[in-house]
Design a protein around this motif. Structure first.
Motif, mmCIF file in Angstrom:
data_model
loop_
_atom_site.group_PDB
_atom_site.id
_atom_site.type_symbol
_atom_site.label_atom_id
_atom_site.label_comp_id
_atom_site.label_asym_id
_atom_site.label_seq_id
_atom_site.Cartn_x
_atom_site.Cartn_y
_atom_site.Cartn_z
ATOM 1 N N ALA A 315 0.825 -1.208 0.000
ATOM 2 C CA ALA A 315 0.000 0.000 0.000
ATOM 3 C C ALA A 315 0.857 1.255 0.000
ATOM 4 O O ALA A 315 1.871 1.327 0.692
ATOM 5 C CB ALA A 315 -0.932 0.000 1.209
ATOM 6 N N ASP A 316 0.438 2.231 -0.791
ATOM 7 C CA ASP A 316 1.141 3.514 -0.832
ATOM 8 C C ASP A 316 0.805 4.379 0.372
ATOM 9 O O ASP A 316 1.564 5.276 0.732
ATOM 10 C CB ASP A 316 0.774 4.270 -2.119
ATOM 11 C CG ASP A 316 1.274 3.578 -3.369
ATOM 12 O OD1 ASP A 316 2.114 2.656 -3.249
ATOM 13 O OD2 ASP A 316 0.828 3.942 -4.474
ATOM 14 N N GLU A 317 -0.366 4.144 0.987
ATOM 15 C CA GLU A 317 -0.787 4.924 2.148
ATOM 16 C C GLU A 317 -1.214 3.985 3.267
ATOM 17 O O GLU A 317 -1.650 2.866 3.018
ATOM 18 C CB GLU A 317 -1.942 5.868 1.781
ATOM 19 C CG GLU A 317 -1.551 6.931 0.771
ATOM 20 C CD GLU A 317 -2.671 7.916 0.511
ATOM 21 O OE1 GLU A 317 -3.668 7.880 1.260
ATOM 22 O OE2 GLU A 317 -2.540 8.733 -0.416
ATOM 23 N N ALA A 318 -1.107 4.447 4.486
ATOM 24 C CA ALA A 318 -1.429 3.618 5.643
ATOM 25 C C ALA A 318 -2.907 3.732 6.005
ATOM 26 O O ALA A 318 -3.619 4.620 5.548
ATOM 27 C CB ALA A 318 -0.581 4.048 6.837
ATOM 28 N N SER A 319 -3.351 2.796 6.857
ATOM 29 C CA SER A 319 -4.717 2.856 7.381
ATOM 30 C C SER A 319 -4.891 4.110 8.238
ATOM 31 O O SER A 319 -3.931 4.618 8.820
ATOM 32 C CB SER A 319 -5.010 1.618 8.231
ATOM 33 O OG SER A 319 -4.888 0.435 7.471
ATOM 34 N N THR A 320 -6.129 4.597 8.316
ATOM 35 C CA THR A 320 -6.393 5.785 9.129
ATOM 36 C C THR A 320 -6.954 5.431 10.500
ATOM 37 O O THR A 320 -7.169 6.319 11.322
ATOM 38 C CB THR A 320 -7.393 6.713 8.425
ATOM 39 O OG1 THR A 320 -8.644 6.023 8.275
ATOM 40 C CG2 THR A 320 -6.875 7.148 7.061
ATOM 41 N N CYS A 321 -7.217 4.148 10.748
ATOM 42 C CA CYS A 321 -7.798 3.767 12.034
ATOM 43 C C CYS A 321 -7.358 2.360 12.416
ATOM 44 O O CYS A 321 -6.981 1.567 11.551
ATOM 45 C CB CYS A 321 -9.321 3.828 11.971
ATOM 46 S SG CYS A 321 -10.030 2.840 10.636
ATOM 47 N N GLN A 322 -7.427 2.065 13.696
ATOM 48 C CA GLN A 322 -7.107 0.728 14.184
ATOM 49 C C GLN A 322 -8.336 -0.160 14.262
ATOM 50 O O GLN A 322 -8.234 -1.384 14.251
ATOM 51 C CB GLN A 322 -6.456 0.822 15.569
ATOM 52 C CG GLN A 322 -5.084 1.491 15.548
ATOM 53 C CD GLN A 322 -4.422 1.488 16.919
ATOM 54 O OE1 GLN A 322 -5.082 1.350 17.949
ATOM 55 N NE2 GLN A 322 -3.107 1.632 16.921
ATOM 56 N N LYS A 323 -9.505 0.463 14.344
ATOM 57 C CA LYS A 323 -10.750 -0.290 14.370
ATOM 58 C C LYS A 323 -11.890 0.634 13.993
ATOM 59 O O LYS A 323 -11.764 1.867 14.031
ATOM 60 C CB LYS A 323 -10.996 -0.908 15.749
ATOM 61 C CG LYS A 323 -11.145 0.128 16.868
ATOM 62 C CD LYS A 323 -11.355 -0.571 18.215
ATOM 63 C CE LYS A 323 -11.492 0.464 19.327
ATOM 64 N NZ LYS A 323 -11.686 -0.173 20.655
ATOM 65 N N GLY A 324 -13.018 0.031 13.616
ATOM 66 C CA GLY A 324 -14.180 0.839 13.259
ATOM 67 C C GLY A 324 -15.414 -0.030 13.181
ATOM 68 O O GLY A 324 -15.348 -1.256 13.047
ATOM 69 N N GLN A 325 -16.553 0.610 13.289
ATOM 70 C CA GLN A 325 -17.824 -0.101 13.253
ATOM 71 C C GLN A 325 -18.305 -0.269 11.821
ATOM 72 O O GLN A 325 -18.149 0.622 10.980
ATOM 73 C CB GLN A 325 -18.888 0.646 14.048
ATOM 74 C CG GLN A 325 -20.209 -0.116 14.148
ATOM 75 C CD GLN A 325 -21.278 0.681 14.883
ATOM 76 O OE1 GLN A 325 -21.461 1.862 14.615
ATOM 77 N NE2 GLN A 325 -21.979 0.033 15.805
ATOM 78 N N LEU A 326 -18.863 -1.454 11.528
ATOM 79 C CA LEU A 326 -19.543 -1.693 10.261
ATOM 80 C C LEU A 326 -21.011 -1.311 10.481
ATOM 81 O O LEU A 326 -21.808 -2.115 10.966
ATOM 82 C CB LEU A 326 -19.411 -3.158 9.851
ATOM 83 C CG LEU A 326 -18.007 -3.618 9.443
ATOM 84 C CD1 LEU A 326 -17.957 -5.132 9.284
ATOM 85 C CD2 LEU A 326 -17.573 -2.928 8.146
ATOM 86 N N SER A 327 -21.341 -0.081 10.142
ATOM 87 C CA SER A 327 -22.676 0.435 10.442
ATOM 88 C C SER A 327 -23.756 -0.413 9.793
ATOM 89 O O SER A 327 -23.567 -1.020 8.735
ATOM 90 C CB SER A 327 -22.794 1.875 9.921
ATOM 91 O OG SER A 327 -21.775 2.684 10.465
ATOM 92 N N ARG A 328 -24.925 -0.432 10.445
ATOM 93 C CA ARG A 328 -26.098 -1.090 9.869
ATOM 94 C C ARG A 328 -26.859 -0.092 8.995
ATOM 95 O O ARG A 328 -26.757 1.123 9.193
ATOM 96 C CB ARG A 328 -27.017 -1.585 10.998
ATOM 97 C CG ARG A 328 -26.478 -2.753 11.791
ATOM 98 C CD ARG A 328 -27.543 -3.276 12.754
ATOM 99 N NE ARG A 328 -27.047 -4.367 13.579
ATOM 100 C CZ ARG A 328 -27.005 -5.637 13.187
ATOM 101 N NH1 ARG A 328 -27.433 -5.968 11.981
ATOM 102 N NH2 ARG A 328 -26.555 -6.575 14.001
ATOM 103 N N PRO A 329 -27.643 -0.601 8.050
ATOM 104 C CA PRO A 329 -28.495 0.299 7.266
ATOM 105 C C PRO A 329 -29.443 1.072 8.170
ATOM 106 O O PRO A 329 -29.885 0.566 9.207
ATOM 107 C CB PRO A 329 -29.261 -0.633 6.329
ATOM 108 C CG PRO A 329 -28.415 -1.875 6.271
ATOM 109 C CD PRO A 329 -27.749 -1.984 7.600
ATOM 110 N N ASN A 330 -29.800 2.283 7.738
ATOM 111 C CA ASN A 330 -30.698 3.116 8.538
ATOM 112 C C ASN A 330 -32.123 2.573 8.552
ATOM 113 O O ASN A 330 -32.890 2.835 9.469
ATOM 114 C CB ASN A 330 -30.712 4.549 7.991
ATOM 115 C CG ASN A 330 -29.403 5.262 8.295
ATOM 116 O OD1 ASN A 330 -28.799 5.028 9.330
ATOM 117 N ND2 ASN A 330 -28.972 6.121 7.392
ATOM 118 N N SER A 331 -32.491 1.837 7.508
ATOM 119 C CA SER A 331 -33.865 1.347 7.433
ATOM 120 C C SER A 331 -33.911 -0.165 7.497
ATOM 121 O O SER A 331 -32.896 -0.820 7.435
ATOM 122 C CB SER A 331 -34.531 1.821 6.144
ATOM 123 O OG SER A 331 -33.815 1.394 5.012
#
Length: 331
Positions: A315-331
């Motif tokens: 990868a030319d650029e690094a990750s921006t976070c160590q973890k994150g949520q996989l959001s659910r659909p709003n509906s």
């Protein structure tokens, strides 16, 4: 007061300094570049001035590199004045007699060595996070937990690199017109790529943004630099996304909708799916506490038929976070 001879000597010394700054990594005379696609070439890398278009399948003499390893090559364009023009290495790989290309790997391989940059970036979005901030989009209004994009990664784009390698349209006036429309987000006024029914149907599943004419933007800005027809460009992008969604990466995503997933878990899934070291090709992007994109860096014959495991590149650029949520659909 300096004598005439002293002033001449000072001027000559200054001129030698200027010339020294212009001579950038000269190369062996035998080195050439054969273009894999039509590419813009410039007098100035930084300012992107003096643009000419290099034709697909043509061979040009390479006269200099911008650095080692290079990201830009200076080639001689016989029809240009002056002849020297800088083209991104992503346009093609330079070749040199006596320096054979490395053989293609026979199975899942570790990413290419870190000596060069990736030639393409495959950007995969987590659509529910996107829709949290773009509820006015057509594709977001109809998104539910049963939608394909609520349980798999979606195609954002397949982008030839480096950044700035955009709008490969030969006619300068048409290029400006298209770019102005695109910058204004007037995608309804951009030309239709003219996809066949089968490719369009597959793309509509992989890229929900088709409902907002995202494919017109992606073709104008990135696809025109891919060196293939719209059907081949979008068909290849969908193939690559499908391979990732069908792998251990896709399984991890589908099993954790609504949960927090670490970047380490995602990268480990790439190693499981495509071989040890594959994680080095991946950068995870977040907005706040939510995952937005998974970027996969590629190199090699991306516009061919090699599986994604053979194309992974550091990868030319690094990750921006160590973890994150996989959001659910709003509906």
């Amino acid at each position: 007061m300096k004598t005439l001879s002293q002033r001449i000597a000072t001027m000559m010394a200054a001129a030698s300094v200027v010339l020294a700054t212009l001579i950038v990594a000269p190369v062996a005379k035998a080195e050439t570049l054969t273009t894999a696609q039509a590419c813009p070439a410039y007098l100035s890398i930084k300012k992107k001035t003096g643009e000419v278009m290099l034709a697909q399948g043509e061979t040009y003499q390479v006269v200099a590199h911008n650095k080692e390893p290079p990201t830009w090559l200076q080639v001689e364009v016989a029809t240009a004045a002056p002849k020297g023009r800088w083209v991104a290495v992503g346009c093609a790989q330079a070749s040199q007699p006596g320096r054979p290309d490395a053989p293609a790997p026979s199975g899942p391989a570790q990413p290419h060595p870190p000596g060069g940059k990736a030639s393409h970036l495959l950007s995969l979005s987590w659509e529910p996070t996107f829709c949290e901030a773009h509820g006015d989009k057509t594709e977001c209004a109809g998104e539910t937990s049963a939608s394909p994009d609520a349980r798999q990664l979606s195609l954002h784009g397949l982008w030839p690199q480096p950044k700035g390698f955009y709008y490969c349209i030969a006619d300068a006036a048409e290029k400006k017109r298209i770019r102005d429309l695109d910058d204004a987000h007037q995608w309804d006024k951009l030309p239709e790529p003219g996809l066949s029914g089968g490719v369009h149907d597959r793309l509509a599943v992989a890229m929900p943004g088709v409902q907002s004419l995202l494919e017109r933007h992606e073709w104008a800005k990135h696809g025109t630099c891919f060196g293939a027809t719209p059907d081949a460009y979008f068909g290849r992008a969908v193939d690559l996304v499908d391979q990732i969604n069908a792998s251990a990466v896709g399984q991890l995503i589908a099993a954790n909708v609504g949960k927090t997933v670490t970047t380490a878990q995602i990268r480990a899934a790439f190693d499981d799916a495509f071989g040890a070291g594959s994680a080095d090709a991946v950068a995870v992007k977040c907005a706040g506490a939510a995952i937005t994109e998974i970027e996969v860096y590629l190199a090699g014959p991306v516009n061919g038929t090699d599986p994604v495991g053979k194309l992974l590149h550091h990868a030319d650029e690094a990750s921006t976070c160590q973890k994150g949520q996989l959001s659910r659909p709003n509906s």
